[in-house]
Design a protein around this motif. Structure first.
Motif, PDB file in Angstrom:
ATOM      1  N   VAL A  76     -82.667  -7.199  41.096  1.00 43.99           N
ATOM      2  CA  VAL A  76     -83.763  -8.041  40.614  1.00 43.99           C
ATOM      3  C   VAL A  76     -84.686  -8.487  41.753  1.00 43.99           C
ATOM      4  CG1 VAL A  76     -82.541  -8.843  38.564  1.00 43.99           C
ATOM      5  CG2 VAL A  76     -82.348 -10.131  40.692  1.00 43.99           C
ATOM      6  N   VAL A  77     -84.242  -8.309  42.985  1.00 48.68           N
ATOM      7  CA  VAL A  77     -85.084  -8.647  44.137  1.00 48.68           C
ATOM      8  C   VAL A  77     -85.967  -7.440  44.425  1.00 48.68           C
ATOM      9  CG1 VAL A  77     -85.101  -9.257  46.586  1.00 48.68           C
ATOM     10  CG2 VAL A  77     -83.320 -10.188  45.087  1.00 48.68           C
ATOM     11  N   PRO A  78     -87.295  -7.616  44.411  1.00 46.73           N
ATOM     12  CA  PRO A  78     -88.179  -6.475  44.671  1.00 46.73           C
ATOM     13  C   PRO A  78     -87.871  -5.819  46.020  1.00 46.73           C
ATOM     14  CG  PRO A  78     -89.436  -8.348  43.871  1.00 46.73           C
ATOM     15  CD  PRO A  78     -88.047  -8.845  44.131  1.00 46.73           C
ATOM     16  N   THR A  79     -87.939  -4.505  46.058  1.00 54.48           N
ATOM     17  CA  THR A  79     -87.604  -3.760  47.261  1.00 54.48           C
ATOM     18  C   THR A  79     -88.506  -4.143  48.437  1.00 54.48           C
ATOM     19  OG1 THR A  79     -86.662  -1.945  46.013  1.00 54.48           O
ATOM     20  CG2 THR A  79     -87.409  -1.433  48.236  1.00 54.48           C
ATOM     21  N   LEU A  81     -89.809  -7.013  49.093  1.00 55.24           N
ATOM     22  CA  LEU A  81     -89.358  -8.308  49.602  1.00 55.24           C
ATOM     23  C   LEU A  81     -88.050  -8.157  50.380  1.00 55.24           C
ATOM     24  CD1 LEU A  81     -89.703 -11.371  49.729  1.00 55.24           C
ATOM     25  CD2 LEU A  81     -88.505 -11.511  47.532  1.00 55.24           C
ATOM     26  N   ALA A  82     -87.092  -7.435  49.812  1.00 51.51           N
ATOM     27  CA  ALA A  82     -85.831  -7.184  50.516  1.00 51.51           C
ATOM     28  C   ALA A  82     -86.101  -6.399  51.800  1.00 51.51           C
ATOM     29  CB  ALA A  82     -84.866  -6.425  49.611  1.00 51.51           C
ATOM     30  N   GLY A  83     -87.048  -5.477  51.742  1.00 48.98           N
ATOM     31  CA  GLY A  83     -87.416  -4.685  52.919  1.00 48.98           C
ATOM     32  C   GLY A  83     -88.047  -5.532  54.009  1.00 48.98           C
ATOM     33  N   ALA A  84     -88.841  -6.526  53.629  1.00 47.85           N
ATOM     34  CA  ALA A  84     -89.434  -7.420  54.627  1.00 47.85           C
ATOM     35  C   ALA A  84     -88.337  -8.201  55.354  1.00 47.85           C
ATOM     36  CB  ALA A  84     -90.423  -8.371  53.962  1.00 47.85           C
ATOM     37  N   GLY A  85     -87.347  -8.674  54.610  1.00 48.96           N
ATOM     38  CA  GLY A  85     -86.224  -9.374  55.236  1.00 48.96           C
ATOM     39  C   GLY A  85     -85.422  -8.451  56.134  1.00 48.96           C
ATOM     40  N   LEU A  86     -85.170  -7.238  55.669  1.00 51.45           N
ATOM     41  CA  LEU A  86     -84.426  -6.266  56.465  1.00 51.45           C
ATOM     42  C   LEU A  86     -85.195  -5.899  57.731  1.00 51.45           C
ATOM     43  CD1 LEU A  86     -81.978  -4.414  56.793  1.00 51.45           C
ATOM     44  CD2 LEU A  86     -83.176  -2.716  55.376  1.00 51.45           C
ATOM     45  N   THR A  87     -86.499  -5.751  57.632  1.00 53.02           N
ATOM     46  CA  THR A  87     -87.319  -5.423  58.793  1.00 53.02           C
ATOM     47  C   THR A  87     -87.253  -6.536  59.832  1.00 53.02           C
ATOM     48  OG1 THR A  87     -88.800  -4.048  57.463  1.00 53.02           O
ATOM     49  CG2 THR A  87     -89.669  -4.867  59.562  1.00 53.02           C
ATOM     50  N   ALA A  88     -87.397  -7.776  59.398  1.00 47.57           N
ATOM     51  CA  ALA A  88     -87.353  -8.907  60.338  1.00 47.57           C
ATOM     52  C   ALA A  88     -85.983  -9.004  61.009  1.00 47.57           C
ATOM     53  CB  ALA A  88     -87.679 -10.203  59.602  1.00 47.57           C
ATOM     54  N   PHE A  89     -84.927  -8.908  60.223  1.00 48.35           N
ATOM     55  CA  PHE A  89     -83.571  -9.012  60.756  1.00 48.35           C
ATOM     56  C   PHE A  89     -83.282  -7.892  61.747  1.00 48.35           C
ATOM     57  CE2 PHE A  89     -79.017  -7.847  60.211  1.00 48.35           C
ATOM     58  CZ  PHE A  89     -78.447  -8.977  60.770  1.00 48.35           C
ATOM     59  N   SER A  90     -83.566  -6.657  61.346  1.00 48.14           N
ATOM     60  CA  SER A  90     -83.245  -5.529  62.218  1.00 48.14           C
ATOM     61  C   SER A  90     -84.167  -5.463  63.430  1.00 48.14           C
ATOM     62  CB  SER A  90     -83.267  -4.215  61.429  1.00 48.14           C
ATOM     63  OG  SER A  90     -84.514  -4.018  60.805  1.00 48.14           O
ATOM     64  N   ALA A  91     -85.393  -5.944  63.312  1.00 46.46           N
ATOM     65  CA  ALA A  91     -86.280  -5.995  64.489  1.00 46.46           C
ATOM     66  C   ALA A  91     -85.686  -6.930  65.543  1.00 46.46           C
ATOM     67  CB  ALA A  91     -87.674  -6.452  64.089  1.00 46.46           C
ATOM     68  N   GLY A  92     -85.084  -8.018  65.104  1.00 47.31           N
ATOM     69  CA  GLY A  92     -84.411  -8.913  66.037  1.00 47.31           C
ATOM     70  C   GLY A  92     -83.240  -8.228  66.724  1.00 47.31           C
ATOM     71  N   LEU A  93     -82.485  -7.441  65.984  1.00 49.93           N
ATOM     72  CA  LEU A  93     -81.353  -6.723  66.566  1.00 49.93           C
ATOM     73  C   LEU A  93     -81.818  -5.631  67.526  1.00 49.93           C
ATOM     74  CD1 LEU A  93     -79.096  -6.368  63.404  1.00 49.93           C
ATOM     75  CD2 LEU A  93     -78.762  -7.914  65.340  1.00 49.93           C
ATOM     76  N   VAL A  94     -82.873  -4.915  67.165  1.00 49.66           N
ATOM     77  CA  VAL A  94     -83.408  -3.886  68.051  1.00 49.66           C
ATOM     78  C   VAL A  94     -83.978  -4.545  69.309  1.00 49.66           C
ATOM     79  CG1 VAL A  94     -85.175  -2.086  68.295  1.00 49.66           C
ATOM     80  CG2 VAL A  94     -83.767  -2.185  66.231  1.00 49.66           C
ATOM     81  N   GLY A  95     -84.610  -5.705  69.154  1.00 50.38           N
ATOM     82  CA  GLY A  95     -85.090  -6.451  70.323  1.00 50.38           C
ATOM     83  C   GLY A  95     -83.956  -6.824  71.252  1.00 50.38           C
ATOM     84  N   LEU A  96     -82.838  -7.200  70.681  1.00 55.32           N
ATOM     85  CA  LEU A  96     -81.643  -7.513  71.473  1.00 55.32           C
ATOM     86  C   LEU A  96     -81.212  -6.276  72.263  1.00 55.32           C
ATOM     87  CD1 LEU A  96     -79.772 -10.048  71.687  1.00 55.32           C
ATOM     88  CD2 LEU A  96     -78.327  -8.951  69.991  1.00 55.32           C
ATOM     89  N   VAL A 132     -91.035  -1.604  52.956  1.00 58.38           N
ATOM     90  CA  VAL A 132     -92.282  -2.374  52.972  1.00 58.38           C
ATOM     91  C   VAL A 132     -93.484  -1.460  52.736  1.00 58.38           C
ATOM     92  CG1 VAL A 132     -93.807  -3.778  54.432  1.00 58.38           C
ATOM     93  CG2 VAL A 132     -91.344  -4.231  54.411  1.00 58.38           C
ATOM     94  N   VAL A 133     -93.515  -0.328  53.422  1.00 57.30           N
ATOM     95  CA  VAL A 133     -94.625   0.618  53.250  1.00 57.30           C
ATOM     96  C   VAL A 133     -94.642   1.155  51.826  1.00 57.30           C
ATOM     97  CG1 VAL A 133     -95.507   2.892  53.959  1.00 57.30           C
ATOM     98  CG2 VAL A 133     -94.784   1.231  55.688  1.00 57.30           C
ATOM     99  N   ASP A 134     -93.487   1.499  51.295  1.00 59.62           N
ATOM    100  CA  ASP A 134     -93.415   2.004  49.933  1.00 59.62           C
ATOM    101  C   ASP A 134     -93.913   0.945  48.941  1.00 59.62           C
ATOM    102  OD1 ASP A 134     -92.725   4.206  48.195  1.00 59.62           O
ATOM    103  OD2 ASP A 134     -91.066   2.974  47.478  1.00 59.62           O
ATOM    104  N   GLY A 135     -93.523  -0.284  49.152  1.00 60.76           N
ATOM    105  CA  GLY A 135     -93.975  -1.368  48.268  1.00 60.76           C
ATOM    106  C   GLY A 135     -95.482  -1.590  48.358  1.00 60.76           C
ATOM    107  N   ALA A 136     -96.021  -1.459  49.566  1.00 58.59           N
ATOM    108  CA  ALA A 136     -97.456  -1.679  49.757  1.00 58.59           C
ATOM    109  C   ALA A 136     -98.315  -0.536  49.217  1.00 58.59           C
ATOM    110  CB  ALA A 136     -97.756  -1.877  51.246  1.00 58.59           C
ATOM    111  N   THR A 137     -97.741   0.657  49.125  1.00 59.55           N
ATOM    112  CA  THR A 137     -98.531   1.812  48.707  1.00 59.55           C
ATOM    113  C   THR A 137     -98.217   2.299  47.307  1.00 59.55           C
ATOM    114  OG1 THR A 137     -96.941   3.336  49.723  1.00 59.55           O
ATOM    115  CG2 THR A 137     -98.825   2.642  51.078  1.00 59.55           C
ATOM    116  N   SER A 138     -97.200   1.711  46.671  1.00 57.17           N
ATOM    117  CA  SER A 138     -96.796   2.148  45.340  1.00 57.17           C
ATOM    118  C   SER A 138     -97.539   1.349  44.270  1.00 57.17           C
ATOM    119  CB  SER A 138     -95.286   1.950  45.176  1.00 57.17           C
ATOM    120  OG  SER A 138     -94.904   2.274  43.873  1.00 57.17           O
ATOM    121  N   ARG A 139     -97.934   2.034  43.236  1.00 59.46           N
ATOM    122  CA  ARG A 139     -98.619   1.351  42.123  1.00 59.46           C
ATOM    123  C   ARG A 139     -97.645   0.679  41.175  1.00 59.46           C
ATOM    124  NH1 ARG A 139    -102.422   6.143  40.165  1.00 59.46           N
ATOM    125  NH2 ARG A 139    -102.765   6.933  42.227  1.00 59.46           N
TER     126      ARG A 139
END
Length: 141
Positions: A76-79, A81-96, A132-139
């Motif tokens: 029920v959580v839009p992809t 939105l979940a992708g934005a959270g995953l991107t932020a979380f994993s960007a922090g880990l990659v930064g580490l 995130v890209v898929d959500g932004a470009t999908s109709r």
């Protein structure tokens, strides 16, 4: 009623959501020494985290991982939105990974033996950005 996810999103959402929740299980049972080690590594890369006590840091990290893992697993959580959270979380880990000495071979992005555990988080960043890209470009989403 149509769910806010596409069939192509199910496998990566299940894989990353389950992986993140499983990772959290170890943190929830961590002792003070483990909390101090994880907090020390994080605050060396992100100095603002030094204001937190190690146990508080680990509790907040655990809560964030539970929220993110659950968001990825619940259809029920839009992809996007979940992708934005995953991107932020994993960007922090990659930064580490990128900013912690000894995680990469000298002058390279290739991980050392010690860095492999963090370098693998790049796959989550790729999945998150793709959502995130898929959500932004999908109709349809």
């Amino acid at each position: 009623m149509r769910l806010p996810i596409e069939l192509r999103h199910v496998a990566p959402r299940l894989a990353t959501g389950a992986f993140i929740l499983n990772s959290d299980l170890a943190k929830r049972r961590a002792d003070e020494q483990t909390a101090a080690m994880m907090h020390g590594m994080a605050k060396n890369t992100y100095p603002f985290l030094g204001r937190l006590r190690p146990a508080t840091f680990l509790r907040m990290l655990s809560a964030g991982e539970i929220a993110l893992g659950t968001a990825l697993l619940l259809p029920v959580v839009p992809t996007a939105l979940a992708g934005a959270g995953l991107t932020a979380f994993s960007a922090g880990l990659v930064g580490l990974y990128l900013r912690t000495p000894g995680m990469r071979e000298e002058g390279s992005l290739r991980p050392t033996q010690e860095g492999t555990a963090l370098a693998k988080d790049t796959w989550m960043l790729g999945i998150g950005v793709g959502f995130v890209v898929d959500g932004a470009t999908s109709r349809s989403c």
